[in-house]
Design an enzyme around this catalytic site. Sequence first.
Site, PDB file in Angstrom:
ATOM      1  N   ALA A   1       4.292  -1.879  -0.470  1.00  0.00           N
ATOM      2  CA  ALA A   1       5.393  -2.816  -0.721  1.00  0.00           C
ATOM      3  C   ALA A   1       5.416  -3.180  -2.204  1.00  0.00           C
ATOM      4  CB  ALA A   1       5.215  -4.068   0.128  1.00  0.00           C
TER       5      ALA A   1
ATOM      6  N   GLY B   1       1.817  -0.583   2.464  1.00  0.00           N
ATOM      7  CA  GLY B   1       3.048  -0.180   3.154  1.00  0.00           C
ATOM      8  C   GLY B   1       3.305   1.310   3.029  1.00  0.00           C
TER       9      GLY B   1
ATOM     10  N   GLU C   1       1.403   2.594   5.900  1.00  0.00           N
ATOM     11  CA  GLU C   1       2.097   2.131   7.119  1.00  0.00           C
ATOM     12  C   GLU C   1       3.352   2.953   7.371  1.00  0.00           C
ATOM     13  OE1 GLU C   1       2.031  -1.996   5.688  1.00  0.00           O
ATOM     14  OE2 GLU C   1       1.315  -2.522   7.678  1.00  0.00           O
TER      15      GLU C   1
ATOM     16  N   GLU D   1      -4.251  -4.480   1.407  1.00  0.00           N
ATOM     17  CA  GLU D   1      -3.567  -5.766   1.348  1.00  0.00           C
ATOM     18  C   GLU D   1      -4.534  -6.950   1.292  1.00  0.00           C
ATOM     19  OE1 GLU D   1      -2.791  -3.223   3.246  1.00  0.00           O
ATOM     20  OE2 GLU D   1      -0.627  -3.057   3.534  1.00  0.00           O
TER      21      GLU D   1
HETATM   22  N1  T1G Z   1       4.071  -3.195  -6.298  1.00  0.00           N
HETATM   23  C1  T1G Z   1       4.563  -3.410  -7.537  1.00  0.00           C
HETATM   24  N2  T1G Z   1       4.046  -2.853  -8.665  1.00  0.00           N
HETATM   25  C2  T1G Z   1       2.971  -2.062  -8.522  1.00  0.00           C
HETATM   26  C3  T1G Z   1       2.389  -1.811  -7.263  1.00  0.00           C
HETATM   27  C4  T1G Z   1       2.995  -2.411  -6.114  1.00  0.00           C
HETATM   28  N3  T1G Z   1       2.537  -2.208  -4.890  1.00  0.00           N
HETATM   29  N4  T1G Z   1       1.320  -0.991  -7.461  1.00  0.00           N
HETATM   30  C5  T1G Z   1       1.253  -0.753  -8.785  1.00  0.00           C
HETATM   31  N5  T1G Z   1       2.237  -1.382  -9.420  1.00  0.00           N
HETATM   32  C6  T1G Z   1       2.520  -1.343 -10.862  1.00  0.00           C
HETATM   33  C7  T1G Z   1       1.358  -1.867 -11.683  1.00  0.00           C
HETATM   34  O1  T1G Z   1       1.446  -3.270 -11.835  1.00  0.00           O
HETATM   35  C8  T1G Z   1       1.564  -1.131 -12.994  1.00  0.00           C
HETATM   36  O2  T1G Z   1       2.614  -1.796 -13.673  1.00  0.00           O
HETATM   37  C9  T1G Z   1       2.104   0.225 -12.552  1.00  0.00           C
HETATM   38  O3  T1G Z   1       2.638   0.024 -11.228  1.00  0.00           O
HETATM   39  C10 T1G Z   1       1.018   1.293 -12.504  1.00  0.00           C
HETATM   40  O4  T1G Z   1      -0.007   0.758 -11.652  1.00  0.00           O
HETATM   41  C11 T1G Z   1       3.872  -4.695   3.876  1.00  0.00           C
HETATM   42  C12 T1G Z   1       2.509  -6.192   2.190  1.00  0.00           C
HETATM   43  C13 T1G Z   1      -1.572   2.681  -6.600  1.00  0.00           C
HETATM   44  C14 T1G Z   1      -4.036   2.738  -7.091  1.00  0.00           C
HETATM   45  O5  T1G Z   1      -2.220  -3.153  -3.053  1.00  0.00           O
HETATM   46  O6  T1G Z   1      -3.745  -0.222  -6.265  1.00  0.00           O
HETATM   47  O7  T1G Z   1       2.098  -2.927   0.969  1.00  0.00           O
HETATM   48  O8  T1G Z   1       1.321  -2.471 -15.740  1.00  0.00           O
HETATM   49  O9  T1G Z   1      -1.685   0.656 -13.523  1.00  0.00           O
HETATM   50  O10 T1G Z   1      -4.160   2.751 -12.190  1.00  0.00           O
HETATM   51  O11 T1G Z   1       1.717  -4.124   4.466  1.00  0.00           O
HETATM   52  O12 T1G Z   1      -1.422   0.648  -8.699  1.00  0.00           O
HETATM   53  O13 T1G Z   1       2.656  -0.367 -15.731  1.00  0.00           O
HETATM   54  O14 T1G Z   1       3.824  -2.603 -15.668  1.00  0.00           O
HETATM   55  O15 T1G Z   1      -2.351   0.210 -11.126  1.00  0.00           O
HETATM   56  O16 T1G Z   1      -2.701   4.714 -11.413  1.00  0.00           O
HETATM   57  C15 T1G Z   1      -0.337  -2.962  -1.074  1.00  0.00           C
HETATM   58  C16 T1G Z   1      -1.514  -1.655  -5.419  1.00  0.00           C
HETATM   59  C17 T1G Z   1       0.895  -3.725  -1.481  1.00  0.00           C
HETATM   60  C18 T1G Z   1      -1.718  -1.052  -4.035  1.00  0.00           C
HETATM   61  C19 T1G Z   1      -2.363   3.218  -8.878  1.00  0.00           C
HETATM   62  N6  T1G Z   1      -0.619  -1.936  -2.061  1.00  0.00           N
HETATM   63  N7  T1G Z   1      -1.532  -0.640  -6.457  1.00  0.00           N
HETATM   64  O17 T1G Z   1      -3.255   2.817  -9.869  1.00  0.00           O
HETATM   65  O18 T1G Z   1      -1.689   2.534 -11.846  1.00  0.00           O
HETATM   66  S1  T1G Z   1       1.286  -4.981  -0.319  1.00  0.00           S
HETATM   67  C20 T1G Z   1      -1.545  -2.145  -3.009  1.00  0.00           C
HETATM   68  C21 T1G Z   1      -2.699  -0.037  -6.835  1.00  0.00           C
HETATM   69  C22 T1G Z   1       1.832  -4.091   1.031  1.00  0.00           C
HETATM   70  C23 T1G Z   1       2.598  -4.080   3.381  1.00  0.00           C
HETATM   71  C24 T1G Z   1       1.928  -4.850   2.314  1.00  0.00           C
HETATM   72  C25 T1G Z   1      -2.609   0.904  -8.001  1.00  0.00           C
HETATM   73  C26 T1G Z   1      -2.640   2.394  -7.607  1.00  0.00           C
HETATM   74  P1  T1G Z   1       2.600  -1.809 -15.311  1.00  0.00           P
HETATM   75  P2  T1G Z   1      -1.521   0.966 -12.080  1.00  0.00           P
HETATM   76  P3  T1G Z   1      -3.015   3.278 -11.401  1.00  0.00           P
END
Ligand code: T1G
Length: 691
Positions: A65, A104, A107, A127
């Site tokens: 998400a 997500g 999911e 999450e």
């Molecule tokens: N949403 C918005 N922005 C995101 C994002 C996300 N999920 N993930 C990364 N970004 C942005 C990040 O801030 C950065 O921005 C750029 O993308 C590159 O990320 C309903 C509720 C996938 C392992 O927790 O763990 O799904 O600094 O530097 O090192 O159940 O990003 O360039 O402006 O981290 O290659 C659950 C979060 C969401 C995964 C890649 N998902 N992301 O790492 O790149 S909640 C997460 C990460 C959800 C559902 C629920 C990592 C990555 P900027 P990065 P990276």
Amino acid sequence: MTDATPVSESREGAVAVLTLQSPPVNALGSALREGIRAAIERAEADPAVKAIVLIGGGRMFSAGADITEFGKPQSGIGLPDLLNRIEAVGKPVVAAIHGNALGGGLETALACHYRVAVPSAKVGLPEVKLGILPGAGGTQRLPRIVGPRKALEVIVGGAPIGAKQAAAMGLIDDLAPEESLRAHAVAFAERVAAEGRPLTKIRDREDRIAEGRDDPGLFDAFRTENARRMRGFEAPEACIACIEAACRLPFEQGLAFEREQFLTLVSGEQSAAQRYVFFAERQTAKIPDVPETTPARPVAKVGIIGAGTMGGGIAMNFLNAGLPVTIVETKREALDRGLGTIRTNYENTARKGRLRPEDVETRMGLLTDTLDLDALKDCDLIIEAVFEDMAIKQEIFSKLDRIAKPGAILASNTSYLDIDAIAAATGRPGDVIGLHFFSPANVMRLLEVVRGARTSQDVIATAMQVGRRIGKIAVLVGVCHGFVGNRMLAQRQREANRLILEGVKPWDVDRVIHDFGLPMGPFAMSDLAGLDIGWSRETNRSETVRDLLCEQDRRGQKTGAGFYDYDAKRNATPSPVTEEIIATVAARQGVAQKPASDQEILERCLYPMVNEDAKILEEGKAIRASDIDIVWINGYGWPVYRGGPMFWADGIGLRRVLERLRAYEALYGDAFKPSPLLERLAADGKGFKDL
Ligand code: T1G
């Protein structure tokens, strides 16, 4: 079809291929969700389409998400509804996964009928690290594939798992060659359609969740086993309750329970803090006067001076990253002891199954030990990790100036001392920088990168990049006594020491700080680190509680006694000996005895840290308030669910913090004198977040 939408649609024979195109991580924001919905519905309605493949464009399937949407009104189809829609499609839908499928993203793949991935892909439900839980059916679908035990590990742990391991768990149906995921997934979808395989919905699978019904005690057993790790957090318990519900309730009711738990968490303070930290961690890499395009110097060989606890731990970081290390000591027995400790650490990790025996040998094979400083002449990066004494460090850097090749980066692991004074011992101050690791250096994620007045931009860029390369969170800080983390720690230590002289028990101070969420309080931490750092019988003046404790060989855990008494298993108990020593020193100093409430203990220990942070920002020793939060979360164990000292103070309100600082200033003087920045923000009704 047009590529303007976040989902590009193409055809491979009778297979519709829908490619997610929302860089950088295919975050499932409203536009992408709507794009997927529309494309899925078109493919479903097209009689020529016999199967559908959902694949990520760019470097991954999807990071889940869009975290930036939380706390805002939802627009477009919600993710849970989209996934129920995908699941209901009457044709095979195959998720083709590369890079990451997280949250997500996974999911969404679980709502598909089948999942194909390349071996290098990683899937997971992280999450819980954002203070929430998989809110689009993950807590209900995952247990139906892998069983509740594995689901607990994946969801409460939040760690990604590799595609091969996921395939072994039944989470991935087929592994594709790295270079032909799309073709492989299309062929898989064609076969499924041609063979008329059943479109089994995960929601309808009951076999694996029977484990949870047959052994309802497994959930409490998991709670007990993980109590320490989950202490203070709200999300882990909600995750467990949802997985328990998956085993107990019909799917739709379980989904409703999950939704209710998700909405409670996502609107709570802990998730707001943990989402703030997620983005704050990524901000640390952004340095205003060092553009991200600054070319880094090559680092292929590393030299480390000092094979003590820090030098050995630092070496392990580079060995783990596959970099050859030459480690230097002045005496053979010190070198042998250091090498022995490194090997023992690796063998202990291997014994826990987290490292293969052959990897231990690979790492040790990258390590060269020597008594000759000249052996570092070919190193690209040399890190000094010797005794915290300026004269010794300056002598070493003066020698390095003669030995090191041009362009080599010369770094000190000093935790307090002036990098500019160290740089002045060389003729190449632009190449000198601080790399402050935190003990144990091979474990703690924080790396304070200390820029000197003359450190060059490319050296800073290289140091930040090397930090990331060895798995650290690198935070750029300026030269001042103790830089950022230890400068703040000194404020807390001073107040904790004053509190016990007023009659507050050390164990009560520790209890308050521990209950707040730190791993241990100041006195337990001192016992762990050792009370005799910088103390010696020769120079001792027998003035402080610490002096007197050390004189009685109560030097901390390592001697079986410090502030606390320790049994053979290092279990701590309050010590009457310590109480007597404190009373003696307090009487000698004429300190008035007065009780302090838990709230006063907390305010007097933590508010001076916040005040010091404001001074650090005013002096430009940290780039931004959130960097300071990242320092204390990753270097000292500040509870991530409170967002860091600055985020926490903003939550209290700086007016309130200022008011309390002024009250303590009236009693204790300058130690509580509010910083002008804090006064200004409070007067304007603003917080550090507004800087
Ligand atoms: N949403 C918005 N922005 C995101 C994002 C996300 N999920 N993930 C990364 N970004 C942005 C990040 O801030 C950065 O921005 C750029 O993308 C590159 O990320 C309903 C509720 C996938 C392992 O927790 O763990 O799904 O600094 O530097 O090192 O159940 O990003 O360039 O402006 O981290 O290659 C659950 C979060 C969401 C995964 C890649 N998902 N992301 O790492 O790149 S909640 C997460 C990460 C959800 C559902 C629920 C990592 C990555 P900027 P990065 P990276």
